[in-house]
Design an enzyme around this catalytic site. Sequence first.
Site, short mmCIF file in Angstrom:
data_model
loop_
_atom_site.label_atom_id
_atom_site.label_comp_id
_atom_site.label_asym_id
_atom_site.label_seq_id
_atom_site.Cartn_x
_atom_site.Cartn_y
_atom_site.Cartn_z
N TRP A 1 0.82 -1.21 0.00
CA TRP A 1 0.00 0.00 0.00
C TRP A 1 0.86 1.26 0.00
O TRP A 1 0.37 2.35 -0.27
CB TRP A 1 -0.94 0.01 1.21
CG TRP A 1 -0.27 0.26 2.56
CD1 TRP A 1 0.85 -0.36 3.06
CD2 TRP A 1 -0.67 1.21 3.55
NE1 TRP A 1 1.15 0.13 4.31
CE2 TRP A 1 0.22 1.09 4.64
CE3 TRP A 1 -1.72 2.11 3.65
CZ2 TRP A 1 0.13 1.86 5.80
CZ3 TRP A 1 -1.83 2.88 4.80
CH2 TRP A 1 -0.91 2.76 5.85
N ASP A 2 2.15 1.08 0.29
CA ASP A 2 3.10 2.18 0.27
C ASP A 2 2.96 3.01 -1.01
O ASP A 2 3.00 4.23 -0.99
CB ASP A 2 4.55 1.67 0.33
CG ASP A 2 4.81 0.74 1.49
OD1 ASP A 2 3.87 0.07 1.94
OD2 ASP A 2 5.97 0.67 1.92
N GLU B 1 0.40 -2.45 12.44
CA GLU B 1 0.62 -3.90 12.38
C GLU B 1 1.04 -4.50 13.72
O GLU B 1 1.32 -5.70 13.80
CB GLU B 1 1.66 -4.21 11.29
CG GLU B 1 1.12 -3.92 9.90
CD GLU B 1 2.18 -3.92 8.82
OE1 GLU B 1 1.82 -4.11 7.65
OE2 GLU B 1 3.37 -3.72 9.14
N LYS C 1 2.41 1.02 15.87
CA LYS C 1 3.61 0.99 15.04
C LYS C 1 3.73 2.25 14.18
O LYS C 1 4.81 2.81 14.01
CB LYS C 1 3.59 -0.25 14.14
CG LYS C 1 4.77 -0.36 13.20
CD LYS C 1 4.65 -1.61 12.32
CE LYS C 1 5.82 -1.74 11.36
NZ LYS C 1 5.69 -2.92 10.48
N GLN C 2 2.61 2.66 13.61
CA GLN C 2 2.62 3.78 12.67
C GLN C 2 1.26 4.46 12.66
O GLN C 2 0.30 3.97 13.25
CB GLN C 2 2.94 3.30 11.26
CG GLN C 2 1.88 2.38 10.68
CD GLN C 2 2.32 1.74 9.39
OE1 GLN C 2 3.36 1.10 9.31
NE2 GLN C 2 1.53 1.88 8.35
#
Length: 790
Positions: free
Chosen positions: A356-357, A499, A613-614
């Site tokens: 998806w980056d 994640e 995580k993000q």
Amino acid sequence: MMDYSLGKGDFENWVVSDTAFSPDTLGKTESIMYLGNGYMGLRSATEEPYLKEVRNLLVSGTFNKFSEEEVTELPNVSDMTRLDIRVDGERFSLELGETKEYVKQLNLKTAELTRTFNWTSPKGKELRFHFRRFVSLDNLHLIGMKMDIESLTDPVEISFDSGINAQLSNTGSQHFHEGEKRIFDKRFVQLIQTTIESNIDIVLNTAHQLTLNGKNVQEEPVMNMDRRKVWLTFDLALQPGDKLELEKLTTVYTSRDKEFDTPEYQLKKLREHSLNDLRSSSEKGYDALFQSHKEAWKNKVWSVYNFEVNSENPFDQLSLRFALYHLTVMTPAHDERMGIAAKALSGEGYKGHSFWDTELFILPFFTYSNPEVAKSLLKYRYHGLAGARSKAKDNGYEGAMYPWEAAWPTDGEVTPVWGAVDIVTGEQTKIWSGFIEQHITSDIAFAVYQYYNVTGDQEFMNKYGYEMVFDTARFWTSRLEWNKAKQEYHINNVIGPDEYKEHVDNNAFTNYMAHFNIKLAISYYDKLEKENPTLLSNLTKQLDLKEAYKLWKSKLTKIYLPKPRKEDAVIPQDDTYLHLNVLDLTKYKQADKVGTLFSEYNLEQVNQMQITKQADVMILLYLLEQADNVFTNEIKQANFDYYEPKTTHDSSLSLSTHAIMANDLGKNELAYLLFKKASEIDLGPFMHSSDHGIHAASLGGIWQAAVFGFAGIRLVEGKLRINPRLPKHWKDMKFTINWKGQPVSLTITNDILTIHPLNGGMITFEVFGNTYETNQEMEVKLEEETSNIF
């Protein structure tokens, strides 16, 4: 030791340098200084070999499976950069003797790698070495190398082996059959490789030209062949002051190249064509070929994007040029059947797969700056519908369920099943992303939406975009789960962008983006019903849209969307997150290395704590502003303040989103700090940050933090909004975007926005709530506007 101050004059803030050779930290410069053109990427290993080196030549789209037990990956093609140099019969190495004035550097402006140093041999003889290298942007199949050796003090015998080495693997996995080797005219070396499963032919040709003190060397080299290797050996004697110069040119072609990937394909023709290209290139020589390459960079990249930042910290300008350089070399703009790898073409990390980056962190740069490339990347996802439909069917769903990791478009899901060690059990950790991280499907639909609104490209939508949005919406309606007790649809057992939270129910990002995807499909269906019923009829026959439309309409309003809590306006990341234990993350957030958390906890333990995580909820708020703008600044503020302290930023994708949101919320110093930290993921002083390859999405994020953050560019409900807020030590920034088919030049200072539609077309835009329209250069004063942000 990294040094960014060596560029002078026209190259100021254009040069990335390493000024201290270390055999233990080779990966840093191998990755961040890698060369490429989207067709191929060449990791910048040194010419002479070292134990901890990683030599990679990766060619886009050449995926292969080593065995049925492994997933497909980009194979490591033969190496031609290695030179086995001997000085007076002894192996040349910088681990021996004494090295002075060492500089290895990448010039971003010219896309050339150089390495220079003085070396004194163990016998006390001093020599000067100078290496040059480029991967051509003018001829995508061409690699150029040059080596100069000058004897400074004594007579010296120089001998070296140079050719093509196919004795390489992907950390042990061998992807090629041993192919034919040939040397033509004792000068042109050819080696053929064929992938063992996908049957792709790769033809490499290389040629050498030697001069001594400017005169061609007449002595013939010794020809050699070994298993998976063919090379030439050269022996020369240098007197003090003598200068030996080697030019080595290489061409790389594959049977997957568009011009050869036809039913009439013949290996013989591929070999002849590739060799003829090398012969023609050899007649021109390194300097002329490099000049054409340099002009291509000027005309195709730097003159198009026109990105300048006038900052008190020169690193800011360098980091943005670094991002633009890598966004260019990582992207297979030549072929819409190919995507962008998570580590670009700089290393074997993530096996060359696309995530998806691309859609959320890299594609926006091209959508706003180079729409033709953006269209190519979206067509890659269109070609991937076959694999997405297969994945949906295999999992009991309808429509198109995009793979978490993608390779060749029709391969479907290629995420590995097993990953790193569990520090508690000692077992391999299972990678669940390929099974239950499903938000990528709506991420791709969002990318289509963004591209269409920014470019107005109706032809793309008619041929590709509508079908992608409709079939992804069909997936989501089949994925929804009815909760009888609450009389609403849930999405259970997923992984969201965070994640560190596996097997959660109702991840806010996943639910909202699924809702967006279905709502978008409904709006497009209604639009086509009025404007293009013929196209709608054709798509209806293909996708059974009448039934799908009924499901979209009946289920949309019943999808559970986690709402901000009344007491603090925080949106629950998922059903359980806000009830988990809280851990002080200060030491982990301040660590030089990401993932240090896992030296003390395993993933199962982290899953039970409020650790992110993000960006998860934050990226949701950022994205949906561009579509519905349903969240107030108060909600954004509350969620930023709640989630950012709980976010480790272990993903390189995270910092840029937080930088944009911080800037939107008036947290200027924090926004700049996050931007700087994002810039230092690859360029920072930590010498092992990029061993497995550069962080491709983060580089797209750096551009976004500057353009969507500091410049305040935003697509909001189909309109262009520009709310600039520069860091306090930026005097101005200049760049060009593309809006509705025309390039638009912007110059932003702390006081004035200057906007210039370069083709004279009318452009409508909003600045801090006020709407403007112009077809010529226009200035907007910002001083009064900024006081009305909130």
